[in-house]
Design a protein around this motif. Structure first.
Motif, PDB file in Angstrom:
ATOM      1  N   LEU A   4       0.876  -1.199  -0.103  1.00 25.34           N
ATOM      2  CA  LEU A   4      -0.078   0.122   0.158  1.00 25.34           C
ATOM      3  C   LEU A   4       0.811   1.388   0.141  1.00 25.34           C
ATOM      4  N   ILE A   5       2.140   1.181   0.510  1.00 29.23           N
ATOM      5  CA  ILE A   5       2.976   2.396   0.556  1.00 29.23           C
ATOM      6  C   ILE A   5       3.757   2.646  -0.639  1.00 29.23           C
ATOM      7  N   VAL A   6       4.215   1.345  -1.286  1.00 30.12           N
ATOM      8  CA  VAL A   6       5.072   1.745  -2.296  1.00 30.12           C
ATOM      9  C   VAL A   6       4.955   2.640  -3.415  1.00 30.12           C
ATOM     10  N   HIS A   7       3.794   2.697  -4.182  1.00 30.50           N
ATOM     11  CA  HIS A   7       3.439   3.531  -5.160  1.00 30.50           C
ATOM     12  C   HIS A   7       3.499   5.072  -4.542  1.00 30.50           C
ATOM     13  N   PRO A   8       2.866   5.411  -3.464  1.00 24.81           N
ATOM     14  CA  PRO A   8       2.759   6.649  -3.220  1.00 24.81           C
ATOM     15  C   PRO A   8       3.960   7.226  -2.675  1.00 24.81           C
ATOM     16  N   ILE A   9       4.815   6.341  -2.286  1.00 25.46           N
ATOM     17  CA  ILE A   9       6.370   6.874  -1.620  1.00 25.46           C
ATOM     18  C   ILE A   9       7.047   7.206  -2.917  1.00 25.46           C
ATOM     19  N   ASP A  10       7.104   6.166  -3.850  1.00 22.15           N
ATOM     20  CA  ASP A  10       7.746   6.355  -5.310  1.00 22.15           C
ATOM     21  C   ASP A  10       7.444   7.861  -6.013  1.00 22.15           C
ATOM     22  N   GLU A  11       5.889   7.885  -5.785  1.00 24.08           N
ATOM     23  CA  GLU A  11       5.350   9.075  -6.800  1.00 24.08           C
ATOM     24  C   GLU A  11       6.019  10.551  -5.885  1.00 24.08           C
ATOM     25  N   GLY A  12       6.024  10.388  -4.460  1.00 21.49           N
ATOM     26  CA  GLY A  12       6.206  11.537  -3.627  1.00 21.49           C
ATOM     27  C   GLY A  12       7.738  11.756  -3.885  1.00 21.49           C
ATOM     28  N   VAL A  13       8.639  10.836  -3.944  1.00 23.81           N
ATOM     29  CA  VAL A  13       9.905  11.205  -3.925  1.00 23.81           C
ATOM     30  C   VAL A  13      10.149  11.447  -5.510  1.00 23.81           C
ATOM     31  N   HIS A  14       9.645  11.003  -6.419  1.00 22.64           N
ATOM     32  CA  HIS A  14       9.840  11.681  -7.544  1.00 22.64           C
ATOM     33  C   HIS A  14       9.408  13.001  -7.811  1.00 22.64           C
ATOM     34  N   LYS A  15       8.428  13.506  -7.218  1.00 19.81           N
ATOM     35  CA  LYS A  15       7.969  14.681  -7.082  1.00 19.81           C
ATOM     36  C   LYS A  15       8.790  15.681  -6.286  1.00 19.81           C
ATOM     37  N   LEU A  16       9.475  15.297  -5.002  1.00 21.19           N
ATOM     38  CA  LEU A  16      10.421  15.999  -4.203  1.00 21.19           C
ATOM     39  C   LEU A  16      11.759  16.198  -4.974  1.00 21.19           C
ATOM     40  N   MET A  17      12.321  14.962  -5.901  1.00 23.56           N
ATOM     41  CA  MET A  17      13.510  15.431  -6.445  1.00 23.56           C
ATOM     42  C   MET A  17      13.130  16.158  -7.636  1.00 23.56           C
ATOM     43  N   ASP A  18      12.130  16.379  -8.246  1.00 22.00           N
ATOM     44  CA  ASP A  18      11.756  16.985  -9.554  1.00 22.00           C
ATOM     45  C   ASP A  18      11.623  18.468  -9.127  1.00 22.00           C
ATOM     46  N   ALA A  19      11.591  18.876  -7.729  1.00 22.00           N
ATOM     47  CA  ALA A  19      11.331  20.019  -7.252  1.00 22.00           C
ATOM     48  C   ALA A  19      12.537  20.801  -6.520  1.00 22.00           C
ATOM     49  N   SER A  20      13.524  19.667  -6.316  1.00 24.02           N
ATOM     50  CA  SER A  20      14.839  19.982  -5.504  1.00 24.02           C
ATOM     51  C   SER A  20      16.112  19.568  -6.150  1.00 24.02           C
ATOM     52  N   LEU A  21      16.481  18.312  -5.919  1.00 21.20           N
ATOM     53  CA  LEU A  21      17.802  17.845  -6.466  1.00 21.20           C
ATOM     54  C   LEU A  21      17.866  17.823  -8.042  1.00 21.20           C
ATOM     55  N   ARG A  22      17.206  17.545  -8.734  1.00 23.23           N
ATOM     56  CA  ARG A  22      17.367  17.507 -10.127  1.00 23.23           C
ATOM     57  C   ARG A  22      17.558  18.886 -10.656  1.00 23.23           C
ATOM     58  N   PRO A  23      16.580  20.018 -10.371  1.00 24.76           N
ATOM     59  CA  PRO A  23      16.908  21.167 -10.806  1.00 24.76           C
ATOM     60  C   PRO A  23      18.590  21.916 -10.423  1.00 24.76           C
ATOM     61  N   ALA A  24      18.699  21.457  -9.167  1.00 23.26           N
ATOM     62  CA  ALA A  24      19.938  21.632  -8.799  1.00 23.26           C
ATOM     63  C   ALA A  24      21.160  21.110  -9.270  1.00 23.26           C
ATOM     64  N   MET A  25      20.986  19.916  -9.760  1.00 20.30           N
ATOM     65  CA  MET A  25      21.984  19.134 -10.320  1.00 20.30           C
ATOM     66  C   MET A  25      22.153  19.794 -11.744  1.00 20.30           C
ATOM     67  N   HIS A  26      21.158  20.177 -12.345  1.00 18.31           N
ATOM     68  CA  HIS A  26      20.993  20.752 -13.860  1.00 18.31           C
ATOM     69  C   HIS A  26      21.686  21.916 -13.785  1.00 18.31           C
ATOM     70  N   ALA A  27      21.308  22.793 -12.654  1.00 21.07           N
ATOM     71  CA  ALA A  27      22.102  24.180 -12.546  1.00 21.07           C
ATOM     72  C   ALA A  27      23.467  23.941 -12.198  1.00 21.07           C
ATOM     73  N   LEU A  28      24.091  23.136 -11.595  1.00 20.58           N
ATOM     74  CA  LEU A  28      25.475  22.952 -11.375  1.00 20.58           C
ATOM     75  C   LEU A  28      26.059  22.439 -12.810  1.00 20.58           C
ATOM     76  N   THR A  29      25.586  21.495 -13.377  1.00 23.72           N
ATOM     77  CA  THR A  29      26.169  21.009 -14.616  1.00 23.72           C
ATOM     78  C   THR A  29      25.853  21.416 -15.872  1.00 23.72           C
ATOM     79  N   ALA A  30      25.030  22.641 -15.920  1.00 24.57           N
ATOM     80  CA  ALA A  30      24.898  23.340 -17.307  1.00 24.57           C
ATOM     81  C   ALA A  30      26.036  24.276 -17.666  1.00 24.57           C
ATOM     82  N   PRO A  31      26.579  24.787 -16.791  1.00 22.05           N
ATOM     83  CA  PRO A  31      27.963  25.553 -17.205  1.00 22.05           C
ATOM     84  C   PRO A  31      29.141  24.545 -17.815  1.00 22.05           C
ATOM     85  N   LEU A  32      29.039  23.444 -17.177  1.00 20.93           N
ATOM     86  CA  LEU A  32      30.085  22.245 -17.392  1.00 20.93           C
ATOM     87  C   LEU A  32      29.802  21.906 -18.836  1.00 20.93           C
TER      88      LEU A  32
END
Length: 188
Positions: A157-185
């Motif tokens: 019961l918890i697997v899919h909601p957690i997976d979706e929540g982590v995707h949303k969290l990372m799409d709003a935090s780590l992934r844009p930050a990594m893109h900002a760090l690597t774009a100049p490179l």
């Protein structure tokens, strides 16, 4: 509360799983590898990521060190998947100049996503579910068994909601930050 030590052999064998995972993946061609799939998501290896959830579910029945061992197995799965994704991204990258950056980006993304979605959040969630279920006074030997059954029943019961929540969290935090760090490179 009586704890059963009959799972010692199983936990001991599972404690070798992370090393076996890293060794086994070196013999599997990149990206699962022949059919374009993912060995860590499309095969039975995927279930090693659930080891800590099982450990947390069985917490009322087993010793604490076995619960810790289940985290070791799940953590080994996470690290092996991240290493595999890094290696695959490095091998399959077409442009030589951004190869290392993109491989590190893919590996870090996998490590953080799997660490959150496979270990940290589900482990904590099942721990709390079992803890709450254990607060209810069940008759006799059911005091340890019912919280375990409730914990095990909660996993699907918890697997899919957690997976979706982590995707949303990372799409709003780590992934844009990594893109900002690597774009100049990438621009160089």
């Amino acid at each position: 509360m009586q704890r059963h030590g009959g799972v010692r052999i199983v936990v001991l064998l599972l404690s070798f799983a992370p090393a076996c995972l890293c060794t086994a993946t070196s013999f599997i061609p990149a990206q699962s590898k022949s059919n374009g799939g993912d060995v860590f998501k499309d095969t039975g290896l995927r279930y090693l990521g659930y080891a800590n959830e099982l450990g947390e579910s069985f917490r009322p029945l087993i010793r604490r060190r076995f619960v810790r061992a289940s985290y070791f197995v799940a953590g080994g799965y996470v690290v092996a998947d991240a290493v595999d994704k890094t290696r695959s991204a490095f091998k399959n990258h077409l442009q030589k100049k951004n190869k290392v950056i993109d491989a590190i980006d893919k590996g870090l993304d996998t490590l953080v996503w799997q660490g959150l979605a496979s270990v940290a959040i589900p482990g904590y969630t099942i721990n709390r579910i079992v803890w709450v279920a254990g607060k209810v006074k069940w008759p006799g030997p059911l005091n340890a068994v019912v919280p375990t059954v409730i914990g095990l029943s909660s996993i699907p019961l918890i697997v899919h909601p957690i997976d979706e929540g982590v995707h949303k969290l990372m799409d709003a935090s780590l992934r844009p930050a990594m893109h900002a760090l690597t774009a100049p490179l990438h621009a160089k």
